[in-house]
Design a protein around this motif. Structure first.
Motif, short mmCIF file in Angstrom:
data_model
loop_
_atom_site.label_atom_id
_atom_site.label_comp_id
_atom_site.label_asym_id
_atom_site.label_seq_id
_atom_site.Cartn_x
_atom_site.Cartn_y
_atom_site.Cartn_z
N ALA A 134 -12.66 -3.35 8.68
CA ALA A 134 -11.80 -2.78 7.64
C ALA A 134 -12.49 -2.92 6.27
O ALA A 134 -13.01 -3.99 5.94
CB ALA A 134 -10.45 -3.49 7.62
N SER A 183 0.86 -1.18 0.00
CA SER A 183 0.00 0.00 0.00
C SER A 183 0.90 1.23 0.00
O SER A 183 2.11 1.14 0.26
CB SER A 183 -0.87 0.02 1.25
N GLY A 189 -7.77 -1.08 2.98
CA GLY A 189 -8.67 -1.13 1.83
C GLY A 189 -9.26 0.24 1.51
O GLY A 189 -10.44 0.35 1.16
N GLN A 205 4.21 0.11 -5.06
CA GLN A 205 2.91 0.64 -4.63
C GLN A 205 1.79 0.28 -5.61
O GLN A 205 1.92 0.44 -6.82
CB GLN A 205 2.98 2.17 -4.51
N GLU A 248 -4.61 -11.03 13.76
CA GLU A 248 -3.28 -10.45 13.55
C GLU A 248 -2.57 -11.32 12.52
O GLU A 248 -2.63 -12.56 12.60
CB GLU A 248 -2.49 -10.52 14.87
C1 LIG Z 1 -4.55 11.31 -3.89
C2 LIG Z 1 -4.28 10.05 -3.11
C3 LIG Z 1 -3.75 8.96 -3.77
C4 LIG Z 1 -3.48 7.78 -3.09
N1 LIG Z 1 -2.99 6.72 -3.76
C5 LIG Z 1 -2.81 5.55 -3.11
C6 LIG Z 1 -2.34 4.40 -3.79
O1 LIG Z 1 -2.02 4.42 -4.99
N2 LIG Z 1 -2.21 3.24 -3.09
C7 LIG Z 1 -2.52 3.16 -1.76
O2 LIG Z 1 -2.38 2.06 -1.19
N3 LIG Z 1 -2.94 4.25 -1.10
C8 LIG Z 1 -3.07 5.43 -1.73
N4 LIG Z 1 -3.47 6.52 -1.02
C9 LIG Z 1 -3.51 6.44 0.44
C10 LIG Z 1 -4.78 5.79 0.96
O3 LIG Z 1 -5.78 6.77 1.15
C11 LIG Z 1 -4.50 5.11 2.33
O4 LIG Z 1 -3.97 6.07 3.21
C12 LIG Z 1 -3.54 3.94 2.26
O5 LIG Z 1 -3.94 3.04 1.25
C13 LIG Z 1 -3.53 3.22 3.60
O6 LIG Z 1 -2.60 2.20 3.59
P1 LIG Z 1 -2.76 0.96 4.58
O7 LIG Z 1 -4.05 0.28 4.28
O8 LIG Z 1 -1.51 0.19 4.48
O9 LIG Z 1 -2.77 1.66 6.00
P2 LIG Z 1 -3.95 1.87 7.03
O10 LIG Z 1 -5.12 2.53 6.40
O11 LIG Z 1 -3.32 2.55 8.21
O12 LIG Z 1 -4.41 0.40 7.40
C14 LIG Z 1 -3.60 -0.49 8.13
C15 LIG Z 1 -4.48 -1.71 8.40
O13 LIG Z 1 -3.69 -2.69 9.02
C16 LIG Z 1 -4.50 -3.35 9.98
N5 LIG Z 1 -3.59 -3.95 10.97
C17 LIG Z 1 -2.78 -3.31 11.86
N6 LIG Z 1 -2.04 -4.22 12.52
C18 LIG Z 1 -2.37 -5.44 12.07
C19 LIG Z 1 -1.95 -6.76 12.37
N7 LIG Z 1 -1.02 -6.99 13.28
N8 LIG Z 1 -2.52 -7.78 11.68
C20 LIG Z 1 -3.47 -7.56 10.76
N9 LIG Z 1 -3.92 -6.33 10.43
C21 LIG Z 1 -3.37 -5.27 11.07
C22 LIG Z 1 -5.38 -2.27 10.56
O14 LIG Z 1 -6.55 -2.83 11.12
C23 LIG Z 1 -5.67 -1.43 9.33
O15 LIG Z 1 -6.86 -1.80 8.69
C24 LIG Z 1 -3.74 7.72 -1.69
C25 LIG Z 1 -4.28 8.82 -1.04
C26 LIG Z 1 -4.53 9.97 -1.73
C27 LIG Z 1 -5.13 11.14 -1.00
#
Ligand SMILES: Cc1cc2nc3c(=O)[nH]c(=O)nc-3n(C[C@H](O)[C@H](O)[C@H](O)COP(=O)(O)OP(=O)(O)OC[C@H]3O[C@@H](n4cnc5c(N)ncnc54)[C@H](O)[C@@H]3O)c2cc1C
Length: 326
Positions: free
Chosen positions: A293, A236, A270, A250, A306
């Motif tokens: 989520a 992500s 997601g 990414q 986890e």
């Molecule tokens: C203009 C714009 C463009 C973007 N483009 C992209 C893009 O191309 N790709 C992208 O991915 N994002 C993009 N984003 C960012 C997007 O909005 C999110 O911030 C990002 O995808 C979040 O990444 P994440 O799911 O890894 O993190 P988080 O949203 O922080 O999620 C982390 C997850 O991990 C889970 N978790 C934590 N610990 C554990 C564990 N031990 N075991 C199991 N689960 C656990 C949590 O419950 C949570 O659901 C963009 C945002 C903007 C504004």
């Protein structure tokens, strides 16, 4: 009558990208009652040409003396190929080069330019119906082109490569490279760090990690799993922004659009911007400790836990399974 041209910019041997572009062009040409021509920008050998014919090209045009990639020179060469075969529908793959050249060709031809298309239908009157995702993949728009030249870039993996007819042949033409003094210059080439395994766009299995992985070192579990399944590691934006993996891994709106058979999202919430990149995945499986989520809304199979409780066991089980069956 419309004439269809698929422009290919080889990055080495003939790959799925070229097969998809030719397949999309062949299918469209058949609907329009036309033949498909292929234009090649950059170096290619005879086996590349054979593959083009096997996938359905009827003729092929190469450009002699075209130096290393430079967008103005390549756009001008693509325009000359289009003129040489009187093409008014020009297809590109949505690769980095394809997306850079397509608008330039559209400008030169005074054509409509539609990028990132996922569907393409023609009829015997020459009308084209082009499907393009909008609102970050939440909806599809349909654009209709009734007349005039059209330049289209097809999203990767939106078309499955068609059946090959080995031994098929066609006409090969060569045109000279356009005389041009480009206003820009490539100063440096760097090789993209694609991690281990196949390119994300080509991968059948992707094991992807998010902020929930917690640190860089934990990505080793994803790498092990990817290796066992013959897949690649993705991430992500949050994981890339943390510097845990290169930005080239990414996936999402501002990253790669992928379409594997299996997408395993580990610790990824997601967000809509991530989901845009995996809209083409056949099976999404998610591991997340938060049952609410949003990734679970698109996952065919989800584990609320986890990842630490599951991934190492999965790696052991798969390793044992492989050992038993080798
Ligand atoms: C203009 C714009 C463009 C973007 N483009 C992209 C893009 O191309 N790709 C992208 O991915 N994002 C993009 N984003 C960012 C997007 O909005 C999110 O911030 C990002 O995808 C979040 O990444 P994440 O799911 O890894 O993190 P988080 O949203 O922080 O999620 C982390 C997850 O991990 C889970 N978790 C934590 N610990 C554990 C564990 N031990 N075991 C199991 N689960 C656990 C949590 O419950 C949570 O659901 C963009 C945002 C903007 C504004």
């Amino acid at each position: 009558m419309r004439n269809v041209l698929a422009i290919l910019i080889p990055a080495g041997a003939f790959s799925r990208t070229e097969a998809e572009t030719i397949t999309a062009g062949k299918s469209l040409a058949a609907q329009l009652g036309a033949d498909l021509s292929v234009g090649i920008l950059g170096p290619s050998d005879d086996s590349f040409a054979r593959e083009c014919f096997a996938f359905g090209a009827k003729s092929l045009t190469r450009v002699e003396g075209l130096a290393a990639y430079q967008s103005e020179a390549y756009s001008a060469a693509a325009q000359q190929i289009a003129a040489s075969v009187a093409a008014d529908v020009i297809l590109f793959p949505s690769t980095t080069y394809g997306l850079e050249i397509a608008p330039g060709v559209g400008y030169r031809l005074g054509a409509a330019v539609i990028l990132d298309c996922v569907g393409l239908i023609g009829d015997s009157s020459g009308n084209l119906t082009i499907t393009k995702p909008v609102y970050g993949g939440k909806a599809n728009s349909e654009l209709i082109a009734r007349q005039g030249p059209v330049v289209i870039a097809m999203r990767m993996r939106s078309v499955a490569p068609g059946e090959k007819q080995d031994g098929a042949t066609g006409e090969i033409n060569t045109i000279p490279a356009p005389a041009l003094s480009p206003r820009t210059q490539i100063l440096e080439h760097t090789t993209e760090d694609t991690g281990s395994g196949p390119k994300l766009e080509d991968a059948r299995v992707i094991i992807s990690g998010g902020r929930g992985l917690g640190n860089k070192e934990n990505f080793v579990h994803l790498e092990e799993l990817a290796r066992l399944l013959g897949g690649s590691v993705g991430a992500s934006r949050a994981a890339c922004d943390q510097g845990w993996v290169p930005a080239t891994l990414q996936i999402g709106q501002t990253g790669k659009k992928v379409a594997p058979d299996l997408y395993l999202a580990v610790g990824i919430s997601g967000a809509s911007q991530h989901l845009v990149g995996i809209a083409g995945a056949r099976h999404i499986v998610a591991i997340n400790k938060d049952a609410k989520a949003p990734i679970f809304q698109v996952a065919a199979l989800g584990v609320v836990d986890e990842w630490q409780a599951l991934l190492p066991k999965l790696v052991v089980a798969l390793t044992e399974h492989k050992a038993r069956n080798s």
